[in-house]
Design an enzyme around this catalytic site. Structure first.
Site, PDB file in Angstrom:
ATOM      1  N   CYS A 161       0.823  -1.211   0.000  1.00  0.00           N
ATOM      2  CA  CYS A 161       0.000   0.000   0.000  1.00  0.00           C
ATOM      3  C   CYS A 161       0.859   1.264   0.000  1.00  0.00           C
ATOM      4  O   CYS A 161       0.588   2.204  -0.763  1.00  0.00           O
ATOM      5  CB  CYS A 161      -0.952  -0.011   1.184  1.00  0.00           C
ATOM      6  SG  CYS A 161      -0.179  -0.381   2.782  1.00  0.00           S
ATOM      7  N   TYR A 162       1.902   1.309   0.822  1.00  0.00           N
ATOM      8  CA  TYR A 162       2.786   2.476   0.811  1.00  0.00           C
ATOM      9  C   TYR A 162       3.450   2.673  -0.557  1.00  0.00           C
ATOM     10  O   TYR A 162       3.432   3.779  -1.108  1.00  0.00           O
ATOM     11  CB  TYR A 162       3.863   2.345   1.888  1.00  0.00           C
ATOM     12  CG  TYR A 162       3.410   2.655   3.290  1.00  0.00           C
ATOM     13  CD1 TYR A 162       2.731   3.828   3.604  1.00  0.00           C
ATOM     14  CD2 TYR A 162       3.700   1.778   4.343  1.00  0.00           C
ATOM     15  CE1 TYR A 162       2.339   4.106   4.903  1.00  0.00           C
ATOM     16  CE2 TYR A 162       3.312   2.048   5.638  1.00  0.00           C
ATOM     17  CZ  TYR A 162       2.637   3.217   5.923  1.00  0.00           C
ATOM     18  OH  TYR A 162       2.254   3.495   7.215  1.00  0.00           O
TER      19      TYR A 162
END
Length: 357
Positions: A161-162
């Site tokens: 996600c990052y």
């Protein structure tokens, strides 16, 4: 060939009991060309789906009503597997799947196949890679950047996600040579669901609520993933400063990247690079000048909002990206990749607008 728009894809979902599994189910249930055929999870095997995910208990929900044990899975007729298993748990299972006479195509949502170099994987995950031969053919599933490779892939490794948020903002201006490759600083913040559904003391309500704190400082496993893709774009090895923070909210991710302008470039050139790259992209929106991305404006959706700002420090630019870590940062991007793999409209099953408030 099954998988074209006139047929239904038969989908299996491994690790159906977690947050990414739940969101993948929610999205796939609304996809017009999908039949959810098999659900499995080791620790919840034998339980009814509505016991694990009460929010999916609607009458006629288009999925099997019971969770199977992975070892009991019947793979015949499965076209695509979504693997939402914990890091390290899926390598052996997926490697065996790949040796079948008619193997299903695989979309992996864990970190098991994201790092192209298995030695780097071993360094950051503390174990040797369990399926290096499968890793060799894996395609990094950053949808907007590797569409052609994803379309023909048998195994797609969905990004973390990052990295999804960071790379969405940094790759276009880096490729366009409007920003420098050196000196990038990334401040990142995520909701608690990013840590998964397993019970951990650090994620208890009383440990998380009413405060924000950094974690895995200078040691987060998404750093080498970010550097891998930035280095590929820059044509040389890159290092970044990356610090994640845990925010007391369920969903959402916001990354703020501080970069130095390339000689002769200004903030307008960075904005132009982003707008040009994402022209026609269904899910990435470059906000108007002065508008600030916010997690509440993308919650529950597959959208990513990006803002570009001139820093008060001469020669520097601030790039901010917001997305829902469980959708665009995970299960939504996985469905987007499935659409690319099987020739569906890229936005199929993902057109829901963000929730507000």
């Amino acid at each position: 060939m099954r998988g074209k728009a006139e047929d239904s894809l038969h989908v299996a979902l491994l690790g159906a009991s977690g947050y990414t599994g739940a969101d993948a189910l929610r999205l796939l249930a609304g996809h017009p060309h999908v039949k959810i055929t098999l659900l499995s999870a080791h620790s919840h095997a034998g339980r009814a789906l509505h016991e694990i995910h009460p929010h999916l208990a609607a009458p006629g929900f288009p999925a099997p009503s019971r969770i199977e044990d992975i070892k009991d899975n019947a793979w015949d007729g499965i076209d695509v597997v979504f693997s939402c298993l914990p890091h390290g748990a899926g390598q052996e299972i997926l490697a065996k799947l790949a040796t079948r006479t008619s193997p299903p195509r695989i979309i992996d949502l864990s970190a098991d196949f994201r790092l192209r170099d298995t030695d780097v994987y071993a360094q950051w995950y503390g174990r040797e890679h369990g399926a290096p031969e499968l890793q060799a053919g894996a395609v990094y599933g950053l949808s907007e950047f590797y569409r052609d490779e994803i379309a023909s892939a048998n195994l797609v490794a969905c990004p973390g996600c990052y990295p999804t948020a960071v790379l969405a903002g940094l790759l276009p201006p880096l490729r366009a040579e409007t920003i420098n490759a050196d000196g990038i600083v990334i401040d990142a913040k995520s909701g608690v669901s990013g840590a998964g559904r397993a019970v951990r003391e650090a994620n208890l309500f009383t440990e998380v609520a009413e405060g924000v704190h950094p974690y895995a400082v200078a040691s987060h496993r998404h750093a080498p993933e970010i550097e891998q893709e930035l280095s590929r774009a820059a044509g040389r090895q890159m290092l970044v400063s990356f610090t994640p923070h845990l925010v007391p909210m369920n969903r959402g991710e916001l990354t703020t990247s501080y970069v130095t302008l390339a000689p002769g470039c200004d903030v307008a050139d960075v904005r132009k690079a982003l707008e040009s790259f994402y022209r026609g992209a269904p899910f990435v929106r470059i906000l108007p000048d002065g508008d600030v991305p916010a997690t509440r404006h993308v919650r529950g959706s597959n959208f990513c909002h990006i803002g570009v700002f001139a820093d008060r420090v001469p020669g520097r630019v601030i790039i901010i990206a917001a997305l829902d870590n469980l959708v665009k940062g995970s299960s939504g991007q996985a469905v987007q990749n499935m659409n690319l793999m099987f020739g569906f409209e890229e936005s199929e099953g993902l057109r829901a607008l963000p929730l507000f408030p």
